[in-house]
Write a protein that holds these residues in place. Sequence first.
Motif, PDB file in Angstrom:
ATOM      1  N   LEU A 100      42.556  48.265  41.924  1.00  0.00           N
ATOM      2  CA  LEU A 100      40.771  48.663  42.588  1.00  0.00           C
ATOM      3  C   LEU A 100      39.858  48.290  42.580  1.00  0.00           C
ATOM      4  CD1 LEU A 100      43.216  51.750  40.289  1.00  0.00           C
ATOM      5  CD2 LEU A 100      42.522  52.363  42.511  1.00  0.00           C
ATOM      6  N   SER A 101      39.604  47.710  40.977  1.00  0.00           N
ATOM      7  CA  SER A 101      38.189  47.040  40.817  1.00  0.00           C
ATOM      8  C   SER A 101      38.484  45.562  41.556  1.00  0.00           C
ATOM      9  CB  SER A 101      38.594  46.572  39.497  1.00  0.00           C
ATOM     10  OG  SER A 101      38.906  46.093  38.401  1.00  0.00           O
ATOM     11  N   ASN A 102      37.409  44.869  41.172  1.00  0.00           N
ATOM     12  CA  ASN A 102      37.323  43.021  41.763  1.00  0.00           C
ATOM     13  C   ASN A 102      36.877  42.800  40.710  1.00  0.00           C
ATOM     14  OD1 ASN A 102      36.117  41.147  42.767  1.00  0.00           O
ATOM     15  ND2 ASN A 102      35.096  41.722  43.140  1.00  0.00           N
ATOM     16  N   THR A 103      38.610  42.164  40.114  1.00  0.00           N
ATOM     17  CA  THR A 103      38.839  41.329  38.618  1.00  0.00           C
ATOM     18  C   THR A 103      37.913  40.674  38.405  1.00  0.00           C
ATOM     19  OG1 THR A 103      40.395  40.455  40.120  1.00  0.00           O
ATOM     20  CG2 THR A 103      40.875  42.332  38.341  1.00  0.00           C
ATOM     21  N   HIS A 104      37.375  39.865  39.416  1.00  0.00           N
ATOM     22  CA  HIS A 104      36.428  38.699  39.882  1.00  0.00           C
ATOM     23  C   HIS A 104      35.139  38.652  40.092  1.00  0.00           C
ATOM     24  CE1 HIS A 104      39.506  35.841  40.861  1.00  0.00           C
ATOM     25  NE2 HIS A 104      39.792  36.433  41.782  1.00  0.00           N
ATOM     26  N   SER A 105      34.404  40.748  39.070  1.00  0.00           N
ATOM     27  CA  SER A 105      33.270  41.036  38.749  1.00  0.00           C
ATOM     28  C   SER A 105      32.618  41.360  37.592  1.00  0.00           C
ATOM     29  CB  SER A 105      32.298  41.987  40.023  1.00  0.00           C
ATOM     30  OG  SER A 105      33.340  43.394  40.008  1.00  0.00           O
ATOM     31  N   ARG A 106      34.205  41.515  36.827  1.00  0.00           N
ATOM     32  CA  ARG A 106      34.230  41.896  35.777  1.00  0.00           C
ATOM     33  C   ARG A 106      34.988  40.881  34.661  1.00  0.00           C
ATOM     34  NH1 ARG A 106      38.963  46.546  35.505  1.00  0.00           N
ATOM     35  NH2 ARG A 106      37.935  47.233  33.918  1.00  0.00           N
TER      36      ARG A 106
END
Length: 146
Positions: A100-106
């Motif tokens: 769901l989320s952009n894991t690379h921006s976390r």
Amino acid sequence: MNVLLINGPNLNLLGQREPGIYGRDTLAMIETELTREANADGVELVCFQSNFEGALIERIHQAMGESQGILINAGAYTHSSIGLRDALKGVAIPYVELHLSNTHSREPFRHHSYLADSAVGVVSGFGPKSYSLALSGLVHHLRQGG
Ligand code: CA2
């Protein structure tokens, strides 16, 4: 064509907590919409969610001879589970990893995936739409000859 959708730990909480990160849709809503889209495209979709790593591994084993493709949001196990990686490689069913989320921006610990390098593709960051994009990418791949 049969496709298995797997959701991992805590994704049963969707729609109930952290709407800022994961949105307001519940997992049941996502599964219902994806089933509708799959069926409209002549695809049978089977949905499975578990918070237990072993149950996820056993469901992947069960997919042998049953499903032609797998969609997987492995949740936090994406970043930790060599067992899930081995199961997916072991059954040799083409799969798409999705988030769901952009894991690379976390956080940096979400940047590595144990599943991504053997996946057909990875979809990350589009909210519930990630499921739909992953389905169409997987089905396109399978219809081209897998
Ligand atoms: O973005 C995704 O889809 C994730 O797979 C979600 C996982 C996270 O560990 C991955 O890094 C990225 C977490 C799922 C937790 O879901 C919740 C939903 C609502 C409330 C609390 C947790």
